[in-house]
Design a protein around this motif. Structure first.
Motif, PDB file in Angstrom:
ATOM      1  N   VAL A  93       0.841  -1.198   0.000  1.00 32.06           N
ATOM      2  CA  VAL A  93       0.000   0.000   0.000  1.00 32.06           C
ATOM      3  C   VAL A  93       0.877   1.250   0.000  1.00 32.06           C
ATOM      4  O   VAL A  93       0.625   2.207  -0.736  1.00 32.06           O
ATOM      5  N   ARG A  94       1.907   1.263   0.831  1.00 34.90           N
ATOM      6  CA  ARG A  94       2.804   2.426   0.892  1.00 34.90           C
ATOM      7  C   ARG A  94       3.472   2.679  -0.459  1.00 34.90           C
ATOM      8  O   ARG A  94       3.720   3.843  -0.818  1.00 34.90           O
ATOM      9  N   ARG A  95       3.756   1.633  -1.203  1.00 32.55           N
ATOM     10  CA  ARG A  95       4.381   1.797  -2.516  1.00 32.55           C
ATOM     11  C   ARG A  95       3.370   2.216  -3.589  1.00 32.55           C
ATOM     12  O   ARG A  95       3.741   2.419  -4.749  1.00 32.55           O
ATOM     13  N   GLY A  96       2.116   2.316  -3.245  1.00 34.62           N
ATOM     14  CA  GLY A  96       1.098   2.708  -4.203  1.00 34.62           C
ATOM     15  C   GLY A  96       0.584   1.569  -5.051  1.00 34.62           C
ATOM     16  O   GLY A  96      -0.098   1.796  -6.054  1.00 34.62           O
ATOM     17  N   GLU A  97       0.869   0.328  -4.648  1.00 34.51           N
ATOM     18  CA  GLU A  97       0.438  -0.831  -5.428  1.00 34.51           C
ATOM     19  C   GLU A  97      -0.985  -1.272  -5.096  1.00 34.51           C
ATOM     20  O   GLU A  97      -1.545  -2.120  -5.798  1.00 34.51           O
ATOM     21  N   ALA A  98      -1.552  -0.730  -4.029  1.00 36.19           N
ATOM     22  CA  ALA A  98      -2.929  -1.064  -3.635  1.00 36.19           C
ATOM     23  C   ALA A  98      -3.575   0.168  -3.026  1.00 36.19           C
ATOM     24  O   ALA A  98      -2.892   1.001  -2.414  1.00 36.19           O
ATOM     25  N   ALA A  99      -4.890   0.272  -3.199  1.00 40.83           N
ATOM     26  CA  ALA A  99      -5.629   1.428  -2.699  1.00 40.83           C
ATOM     27  C   ALA A  99      -6.541   1.067  -1.540  1.00 40.83           C
ATOM     28  O   ALA A  99      -7.347   1.886  -1.096  1.00 40.83           O
ATOM     29  N   ALA A 100      -6.440  -0.178  -1.062  1.00 39.34           N
ATOM     30  CA  ALA A 100      -7.199  -0.620   0.109  1.00 39.34           C
ATOM     31  C   ALA A 100      -6.447  -1.794   0.726  1.00 39.34           C
ATOM     32  O   ALA A 100      -5.622  -2.436   0.077  1.00 39.34           O
ATOM     33  N   LEU A 101      -6.762  -2.053   1.990  1.00 35.84           N
ATOM     34  CA  LEU A 101      -6.144  -3.149   2.728  1.00 35.84           C
ATOM     35  C   LEU A 101      -7.261  -3.992   3.308  1.00 35.84           C
ATOM     36  O   LEU A 101      -8.271  -3.453   3.779  1.00 35.84           O
ATOM     37  N   MET A 102      -7.096  -5.325   3.286  1.00 36.68           N
ATOM     38  CA  MET A 102      -8.147  -6.225   3.754  1.00 36.68           C
ATOM     39  C   MET A 102      -7.564  -7.250   4.724  1.00 36.68           C
ATOM     40  O   MET A 102      -6.528  -7.860   4.445  1.00 36.68           O
ATOM     41  N   LYS A 103      -8.213  -7.421   5.841  1.00 33.59           N
ATOM     42  CA  LYS A 103      -7.796  -8.398   6.844  1.00 33.59           C
ATOM     43  C   LYS A 103      -8.169  -9.804   6.398  1.00 33.59           C
ATOM     44  O   LYS A 103      -9.292 -10.060   5.975  1.00 33.59           O
ATOM     45  N   GLY A 104      -7.195 -10.731   6.514  1.00 33.45           N
ATOM     46  CA  GLY A 104      -7.466 -12.133   6.268  1.00 33.45           C
ATOM     47  C   GLY A 104      -7.677 -12.876   7.570  1.00 33.45           C
ATOM     48  O   GLY A 104      -8.436 -12.425   8.432  1.00 33.45           O
ATOM     49  N   SER A 105      -6.955 -13.987   7.753  1.00 30.33           N
ATOM     50  CA  SER A 105      -7.189 -14.839   8.922  1.00 30.33           C
ATOM     51  C   SER A 105      -6.178 -14.591  10.043  1.00 30.33           C
ATOM     52  O   SER A 105      -5.933 -15.459  10.868  1.00 30.33           O
ATOM     53  N   LEU A 106      -5.605 -13.414  10.070  1.00 31.22           N
ATOM     54  CA  LEU A 106      -4.708 -13.052  11.159  1.00 31.22           C
ATOM     55  C   LEU A 106      -5.472 -12.252  12.208  1.00 31.22           C
ATOM     56  O   LEU A 106      -6.594 -11.794  11.974  1.00 31.22           O
ATOM     57  N   HIS A 107      -4.862 -12.054  13.386  1.00 28.66           N
ATOM     58  CA  HIS A 107      -5.506 -11.274  14.433  1.00 28.66           C
ATOM     59  C   HIS A 107      -5.537  -9.800  14.048  1.00 28.66           C
ATOM     60  O   HIS A 107      -4.605  -9.286  13.408  1.00 28.66           O
ATOM     61  N   THR A 108      -6.579  -9.120  14.470  1.00 30.42           N
ATOM     62  CA  THR A 108      -6.701  -7.692  14.187  1.00 30.42           C
ATOM     63  C   THR A 108      -5.492  -6.920  14.706  1.00 30.42           C
ATOM     64  O   THR A 108      -4.980  -6.018  14.033  1.00 30.42           O
ATOM     65  N   ASP A 109      -4.995  -7.269  15.904  1.00 32.95           N
ATOM     66  CA  ASP A 109      -3.849  -6.569  16.474  1.00 32.95           C
ATOM     67  C   ASP A 109      -2.615  -6.685  15.581  1.00 32.95           C
ATOM     68  O   ASP A 109      -1.818  -5.743  15.500  1.00 32.95           O
TER      69      ASP A 109
END
Length: 316
Positions: A93-109
């Motif tokens: 995301v920081r490199r501009g390769e994505a415009a959104a981030l999505m949580k998978g099966s990891l902990h929110t923290d």
């Protein structure tokens, strides 16, 4: 009086609102369970997102094969574990390769730890906060509840950002009018209840233009925030009382209990989004339905579209 829309109808309207929007390039962090993968693939099929997967490739492919999910040509960036998945997704995301981030099966923290990292994360000048967009059966319109997942005991300044984030979300979701209730146990300002004093201060901040874009009233108890009859009985006259579509809670515990009460006692669905970062963050639970995951993707798509429009207007 018209009957309330059936369960799920508000989310279907969200999906419909995205029909003419381009899919959002979305970094999906650690999609190592069937729910995460199915949500990403189905959201791509509906044109909501274009997923970029970050996780242990062998594990992701095993999970997909076991669940009968066709990953087709979805790109997978191989990572050794969940922390690395979060860091790699945020870096993309920081490199501009994505415009959104999505949580998978990891902990929110784990995910949010990578997001808020000072040197490598996605912080902005705005406080990061979480919003639930809730489809409550029997209620005529969606309800936004904030903050029930990120800010534990926000200060007045942090609450101002939480309110502004929620207002901008409501605008992105094309609410015709944004009506914000600052919730407490009572509608009266009581120095023994600090939340009521802060609610009054937030309203004055809105009067002074420190918070913009919505109608704000508070303190309001939950009943006279959403029930016209309760507001009338208490003699509360405001354009928000009894008609609120954004509910700002005093702290995380109150917000969490309110959202889960609506989910488990009223059968509500709760799409989750994190705002205040450089991109919208789709934050859902593995226990959420597929429709809830898709609605969360639709919310992110609408937020991303609103940001593109705002940027274009600023440049013009």
């Amino acid at each position: 009086m018209s009957s309330p829309p059936p369960k799920g109808e508000k989310y279907r309207r969200l999906l419909e609102a995205c029909r003419d929007l381009p899919p959002v390039l979305t970094a999906v962090a650690h999609p190592c369970d069937a729910t995460s993968l199915q949500s990403a693939v189905e959201a791509q099929r509906l044109g909501l997102i274009r997923p970029l997967l970050f996780g242990p490739e062998a594990r992701v492919r095993r999970t997909a094969a076991a669940a009968g999910i066709d990953l087709a040509d979805l790109p997978i960036t191989d990572t050794p574990h969940s922390h690395a998945s979060a860091e790699a997704a945020v870096a993309a995301v920081r490199r501009g390769e994505a415009a959104a981030l999505m949580k998978g099966s990891l902990h929110t923290d784990e995910l949010m730890g990578a997001v808020v990292a000072r040197e490598t994360g996605l912080r902005t000048a705005r406080r990061i906060s979480h919003c639930y967009v809730m489809d409550v059966p029997g209620h005529p319109e969606p309800l936004i509840i904030s903050d029930a997942a990120v800010n534990i005991a926000p200060t007045l300044a942090e609450k101002a950002d939480i309110v502004q984030n929620a207002i901008e979300l409501a605008q992105a979701l094309r609410f015709p009018e944004v009506r914000v209730a600052i919730l407490s146990a009572t509608e009266s300002v009581n120095p023994k209840l600090p939340g009521t004093v802060e609610a009054a201060a937030l309203c004055k901040m809105a009067d002074r233009g420190q918070i913009t874009g919505g109608l704000i009233d508070g303190p309001l108890a939950l009943d006279n925030a959403i029930s016209p009859e309760a507001a009338a009985t208490k003699g509360i006259r405001s354009p928000v009382a009894g008609r609120a579509n954004v509910l700002i809670v005093p702290d995380l515990e109150a917000g969490n209990m309110l959202a889960k009460s609506l989910s488990f006692l009223a059968g509500a669905d709760a799409a989750g989004i994190v705002l205040g970062a450089k991109v919208p963050i789709i934050l859902t639970s593995r226990a959420d339905s597929l429709m809830t995951h898709l609605a969360s993707c639709a919310v992110a798509a609408l937020v991303a579209a609103a940001r593109r429009a705002a940027l274009a207007a600023a440049v013009a």
